[in-house]
Write a protein that holds these residues in place. Structure first.
Motif, PDB file in Angstrom:
ATOM      1  N   GLN B  95       0.765  -1.204   0.102  1.00  0.00           N
ATOM      2  CA  GLN B  95       0.112   0.203  -0.436  1.00  0.00           C
ATOM      3  C   GLN B  95       0.706   1.518  -0.047  1.00  0.00           C
ATOM      4  OE1 GLN B  95      -2.290  -1.706   2.798  1.00  0.00           O
ATOM      5  NE2 GLN B  95      -4.104  -0.926   2.759  1.00  0.00           N
ATOM      6  N   PHE B  96       2.296   1.237   0.880  1.00  0.00           N
ATOM      7  CA  PHE B  96       2.748   2.544   0.755  1.00  0.00           C
ATOM      8  C   PHE B  96       3.325   2.635  -0.304  1.00  0.00           C
ATOM      9  CE2 PHE B  96       2.055   1.984   5.261  1.00  0.00           C
ATOM     10  CZ  PHE B  96       2.252   3.858   5.339  1.00  0.00           C
ATOM     11  N   PHE B  97       4.130   1.814  -1.245  1.00  0.00           N
ATOM     12  CA  PHE B  97       4.689   1.796  -2.514  1.00  0.00           C
ATOM     13  C   PHE B  97       3.538   2.214  -3.410  1.00  0.00           C
ATOM     14  CE2 PHE B  97       8.547  -0.680  -0.270  1.00  0.00           C
ATOM     15  CZ  PHE B  97       9.030   0.235  -0.782  1.00  0.00           C
ATOM     16  N   SER B  98       2.976   1.329  -3.921  1.00  0.00           N
ATOM     17  CA  SER B  98       2.166   1.942  -4.450  1.00  0.00           C
ATOM     18  C   SER B  98       1.376   3.305  -4.358  1.00  0.00           C
ATOM     19  CB  SER B  98       0.537   1.222  -4.340  1.00  0.00           C
ATOM     20  OG  SER B  98      -0.916   1.419  -4.275  1.00  0.00           O
ATOM     21  N   ALA B  99       1.442   4.128  -3.293  1.00  0.00           N
ATOM     22  CA  ALA B  99       1.082   5.635  -2.680  1.00  0.00           C
ATOM     23  C   ALA B  99       2.682   6.287  -3.229  1.00  0.00           C
ATOM     24  CB  ALA B  99       0.356   5.404  -1.477  1.00  0.00           C
ATOM     25  N   LEU B 100       3.221   5.823  -2.849  1.00  0.00           N
ATOM     26  CA  LEU B 100       4.490   6.475  -3.130  1.00  0.00           C
ATOM     27  C   LEU B 100       5.124   6.357  -4.711  1.00  0.00           C
ATOM     28  CD1 LEU B 100       6.699   5.215  -0.569  1.00  0.00           C
ATOM     29  CD2 LEU B 100       6.172   8.188  -1.303  1.00  0.00           C
ATOM     30  N   LYS B 101       4.274   5.803  -5.655  1.00  0.00           N
ATOM     31  CA  LYS B 101       4.612   5.416  -7.039  1.00  0.00           C
ATOM     32  C   LYS B 101       4.306   6.993  -8.211  1.00  0.00           C
ATOM     33  CE  LYS B 101       3.445   2.715 -11.021  1.00  0.00           C
ATOM     34  NZ  LYS B 101       4.500   1.557 -11.461  1.00  0.00           N
ATOM     35  N   GLY B 102       5.133   7.005  -8.754  1.00  0.00           N
ATOM     36  CA  GLY B 102       5.368   7.970  -9.428  1.00  0.00           C
ATOM     37  C   GLY B 102       5.670   9.770  -8.738  1.00  0.00           C
ATOM     38  N   LEU B 103       5.867   9.974  -7.224  1.00  0.00           N
ATOM     39  CA  LEU B 103       5.905  10.894  -6.745  1.00  0.00           C
ATOM     40  C   LEU B 103       7.807  10.904  -6.722  1.00  0.00           C
ATOM     41  CD1 LEU B 103       3.212  10.317  -3.569  1.00  0.00           C
ATOM     42  CD2 LEU B 103       3.136  11.557  -6.390  1.00  0.00           C
ATOM     43  N   THR B 104       8.130  12.495  -7.115  1.00  0.00           N
ATOM     44  CA  THR B 104       9.188  12.751  -7.349  1.00  0.00           C
ATOM     45  C   THR B 104       9.218  13.839  -6.226  1.00  0.00           C
ATOM     46  OG1 THR B 104       9.064  14.166  -9.140  1.00  0.00           O
ATOM     47  CG2 THR B 104      10.038  11.799  -9.080  1.00  0.00           C
ATOM     48  N   ASP B 105       8.044  14.450  -5.442  1.00  0.00           N
ATOM     49  CA  ASP B 105       8.320  16.371  -4.893  1.00  0.00           C
ATOM     50  C   ASP B 105       8.267  15.333  -3.497  1.00  0.00           C
ATOM     51  OD1 ASP B 105       7.703  18.920  -4.629  1.00  0.00           O
ATOM     52  OD2 ASP B 105       6.298  18.683  -3.637  1.00  0.00           O
ATOM     53  N   PRO B 106       8.804  16.067  -2.648  1.00  0.00           N
ATOM     54  CA  PRO B 106       9.240  15.743  -1.230  1.00  0.00           C
ATOM     55  C   PRO B 106       7.547  16.543  -0.523  1.00  0.00           C
ATOM     56  CG  PRO B 106      10.938  17.036  -1.521  1.00  0.00           C
ATOM     57  CD  PRO B 106      10.213  17.059  -2.776  1.00  0.00           C
ATOM     58  N   GLU B 107       7.452  17.159   0.153  1.00  0.00           N
ATOM     59  CA  GLU B 107       6.151  17.070   0.204  1.00  0.00           C
ATOM     60  C   GLU B 107       5.426  16.613   0.307  1.00  0.00           C
ATOM     61  OE1 GLU B 107       5.728  19.741   2.792  1.00  0.00           O
ATOM     62  OE2 GLU B 107       7.868  20.297   2.216  1.00  0.00           O
ATOM     63  N   GLU B 108       4.773  15.866  -1.647  1.00  0.00           N
ATOM     64  CA  GLU B 108       4.437  15.293  -1.882  1.00  0.00           C
ATOM     65  C   GLU B 108       3.964  13.388  -1.645  1.00  0.00           C
ATOM     66  OE1 GLU B 108       3.231  15.178  -5.888  1.00  0.00           O
ATOM     67  OE2 GLU B 108       3.259  16.953  -6.691  1.00  0.00           O
ATOM     68  N   LYS B 109       5.963  13.729  -0.974  1.00  0.00           N
ATOM     69  CA  LYS B 109       5.927  12.069  -0.905  1.00  0.00           C
ATOM     70  C   LYS B 109       5.515  12.605   0.694  1.00  0.00           C
ATOM     71  CE  LYS B 109      10.397  10.453  -1.665  1.00  0.00           C
ATOM     72  NZ  LYS B 109      11.625  11.032  -1.977  1.00  0.00           N
ATOM     73  N   ARG B 110       6.007  12.588   1.562  1.00  0.00           N
ATOM     74  CA  ARG B 110       5.296  13.474   3.079  1.00  0.00           C
ATOM     75  C   ARG B 110       3.837  12.461   2.908  1.00  0.00           C
ATOM     76  NH1 ARG B 110       9.221  15.543   6.916  1.00  0.00           N
ATOM     77  NH2 ARG B 110      11.021  15.877   5.889  1.00  0.00           N
ATOM     78  N   GLU B 111       3.329  13.136   2.251  1.00  0.00           N
ATOM     79  CA  GLU B 111       1.608  13.551   2.424  1.00  0.00           C
ATOM     80  C   GLU B 111       0.770  11.953   2.088  1.00  0.00           C
ATOM     81  OE1 GLU B 111       0.432  16.139   3.596  1.00  0.00           O
ATOM     82  OE2 GLU B 111      -2.057  14.806   3.138  1.00  0.00           O
ATOM     83  N   ALA B 112       1.894  11.908   1.082  1.00  0.00           N
ATOM     84  CA  ALA B 112       1.369  10.459   0.191  1.00  0.00           C
ATOM     85  C   ALA B 112       1.358   9.183   1.715  1.00  0.00           C
ATOM     86  CB  ALA B 112       1.722  10.114  -0.890  1.00  0.00           C
ATOM     87  N   ILE B 113       3.044   9.516   2.760  1.00  0.00           N
ATOM     88  CA  ILE B 113       3.431   8.558   3.739  1.00  0.00           C
ATOM     89  C   ILE B 113       1.686   8.635   4.839  1.00  0.00           C
ATOM     90  CG2 ILE B 113       4.448   8.045   5.550  1.00  0.00           C
ATOM     91  CD1 ILE B 113       6.974   8.842   3.005  1.00  0.00           C
ATOM     92  N   THR B 114       1.792  10.339   5.021  1.00  0.00           N
ATOM     93  CA  THR B 114       1.078  10.521   5.986  1.00  0.00           C
ATOM     94  C   THR B 114      -0.733  10.295   6.236  1.00  0.00           C
ATOM     95  OG1 THR B 114       2.568  12.321   6.198  1.00  0.00           O
ATOM     96  CG2 THR B 114       0.155  12.551   7.470  1.00  0.00           C
ATOM     97  N   GLN B 115      -0.926  10.771   4.524  1.00  0.00           N
ATOM     98  CA  GLN B 115      -2.637   9.899   4.123  1.00  0.00           C
ATOM     99  C   GLN B 115      -2.651   8.418   4.121  1.00  0.00           C
ATOM    100  OE1 GLN B 115      -4.696  11.652   4.055  1.00  0.00           O
ATOM    101  NE2 GLN B 115      -4.014  13.728   4.024  1.00  0.00           N
ATOM    102  N   THR B 116      -1.491   7.632   4.039  1.00  0.00           N
ATOM    103  CA  THR B 116      -1.438   6.164   3.686  1.00  0.00           C
ATOM    104  C   THR B 116      -1.415   5.864   5.756  1.00  0.00           C
ATOM    105  OG1 THR B 116      -0.348   6.202   1.911  1.00  0.00           O
ATOM    106  CG2 THR B 116      -0.548   3.670   2.662  1.00  0.00           C
ATOM    107  N   PHE B 117      -0.759   6.187   6.261  1.00  0.00           N
ATOM    108  CA  PHE B 117      -0.239   5.663   7.348  1.00  0.00           C
ATOM    109  C   PHE B 117      -1.653   6.084   7.870  1.00  0.00           C
ATOM    110  CE2 PHE B 117       0.612   5.908  12.106  1.00  0.00           C
ATOM    111  CZ  PHE B 117       0.792   4.695  12.091  1.00  0.00           C
TER     112      PHE B 117
END
Lengths: 321, 321
Positions: B95-117
């Motif tokens: 689920q985490f790798f799927s949420a992180l797929k294609g993201l390169t912007d640091p803020e978007e990565k942080r947000e995806a991890i927060t949301q997924t969790f």
């Protein structure tokens, strides 16, 4: 011409200069010759030899490709002006940046620079000049590396777009082909080339484009040019084999005036080596590293992070691109 | 509950534990509580307090997000098993790798991890558990940084997708909210948490995703995980404030077995700091830096270049992403 090496011990610089000048004058006879000056030691020595041999019948072109170090075109022009040698500066900055646009692969960048120089810029100059003689600063090491397959073959005429089967009469003259670098330097000093020419660290063919990871744009070249000037200024007294600054394409998080600043990173490399085949990072004092980092993050716009290379060659290489 | 700070000097760990356990037991009464264990000090201490207070009526979940350090999930599980505290490990790597797929912007990565969790993983666990009490390891510094606008507001219930206006009855319990980090450590030691928990350097919320510039893929996480293990192993005795490895997205030219190898670069950072607000690179011995570079280029597949950060904070930050 014999290809036997003239070792540094056997080199009488005055005698060598006299012999090569006679040889050049004899081959060119009453014709016209042309050469490209890069500002490096080899092409500077060839320029001096050629002008001493045939005077104004040698046309020397300095091609400003837009990816040189700070003040380099002006310094080269001023140096040869002081020596009484006329140089024609060709402003080819737009052509090079246009050829480099969109390219990020190191090999493609090198190829674009080579093609733009030989085929588009210097090739046109050669054909327009009416010259049938090309002076070239090939040294013995270049020949050996070509034979060993390390460097691309120096097939200069075909690189210039000159098909020797159809266009007879082009003659390549390579006065330095029996020398290695230290011999060339000795001849250069005997020819009166100033110390500043020998003081700057070696510089690769693709110039500052080899110091930019990713696309080579005028803005990115400006950044790495400023960082390079700082690194060369601070490290000139270290007497390292080579030292350089690299602009990364990666951006990293930084902080400036209390605010987040997603900015650039500069990598510094400084090498201990004798032959460039293997090399180790110079153990620079931390005070000097910290001064470099502080100057670069303060003086170079948009740079928030600075690193120092700690890997040896191999597995690293001297340059990053 | 009073928000007044309990300073390290005024902290009686035994008394604090007794008070907090009573308070938790009293509030949860006969109900069920839930908490998420990250493996860090704060959430480990909360887990111990909660289990001591209400035993098996606290359900502790450890979410394996795939971006943790080497052996971290197994180490955490084994540590709590030895302490007799049951932990449920949730495998959420896909689920985490799927949420992180294609993201390169640091803020978007942080947000995806927060949301997924919060929303996808822990939110579902909370709702499925029937628990109405959430134990959370918020400390005084978190509150202050939220007030100062440095960190995102800790609105845990809305992060969990729980609309408190519609879904009454959720209670947040924050036993550590009057402590700072040194106090939490003192309580942790008194609770019998082992030294290994305190020995590892601090680790950011987005875990190894914060140590990868560019896209977070399983392969790239594997690379930075191996480099991180080497850096932590070699620098553990330095007693620095923080030390880490970063995988760059930029590739650089290298050479391996005599052949060109266009490979990865790892950046090492090691910081001297007291409060993380300002920090300076630790002046590590060159012998150690060279050992790190040699180990990383030998042991981590595809890495040809290693650098050491030499910029201070500011303008750098501790982490790169």
């Amino acid at each position: 011409m014999s290809m036997d090496e003239i070792t540094l011990e056997n080199l009488d610089a005055g005698e060598f200069i006299e012999e090569q000048c006679s040889a050049i004058a004899e081959r060119v006879a009453g014709g016209l010759a042309i050469n490209a000056l890069s500002g490096g030691v080899d092409s500077s020595v060839v320029t001096m030899l050629g002008h001493r041999a045939i005077g104004s019948r040698l046309m020397t072109y300095f091609v400003d490709n837009g990816i040189m170090r700070r003040d380099e075109p002006a310094q080269v022009a001023s140096m040869f002006e002081k020596l009484g040698v006329p140089i024609e500066i060709v402003d080819a900055r737009e052509q090079f940046f246009s050829a480099l646009k969109g390219l990020t692969d190191p090999e493609e960048k090198r190829e674009a620079i080579t093609q733009t120089f030989y085929r588009d810029i210097f090739g046109d100059l050669v054909r327009a000049s009416g010259a049938r003689y090309l002076l070239q600063g090939t040294i013995l090491t270049d020949v050996e590396e070509t034979v060993a397959g390390v460097k691309r073959q120096h097939n200069i005429l075909s690189q210039l777009g000159i098909d020797t089967r159809e266009q007879f009469g082009y003659t390549l003259i390579e006065p330095l082909i029996r020398l290695r670098k230290p011999g060339v330097r000795k001849v250069g000093e005997a020819l009166g080339l100033p110390g500043e020419l020998f003081a700057r660290p070696p510089f690769p063919g693709p110039a500052l484009a080899a110091r930019v990871i990713g696309e080579t744009t005028p803005d990115r070249i400006d950044l790495v040019r400023e960082a390079t000037a700082i690194v060369e200024e601070e490290l000139v007294d270290i007497k390292a084999f080579q030292y350089l600054a690299i602009l990364h394409e990666d951006k990293v998080t930084g902080i400036r005036d209390g605010k987040r600043d997603y900015g650039h990173q500069i990598e510094i490399r400084c090498w201990d080596s004798t032959d460039a085949k293997t090399a180790r990072p110079t153990r620079l004092d931390y005070a000097l590293l910290e001064k470099l980092a502080s100057r670069i993050t303060t003086e170079v716009k948009g740079v928030v992070s600075v690193t120092y290379n700690i890997a040896s060659k191999p597995t690293s290489t001297i340059e990053a691109v």
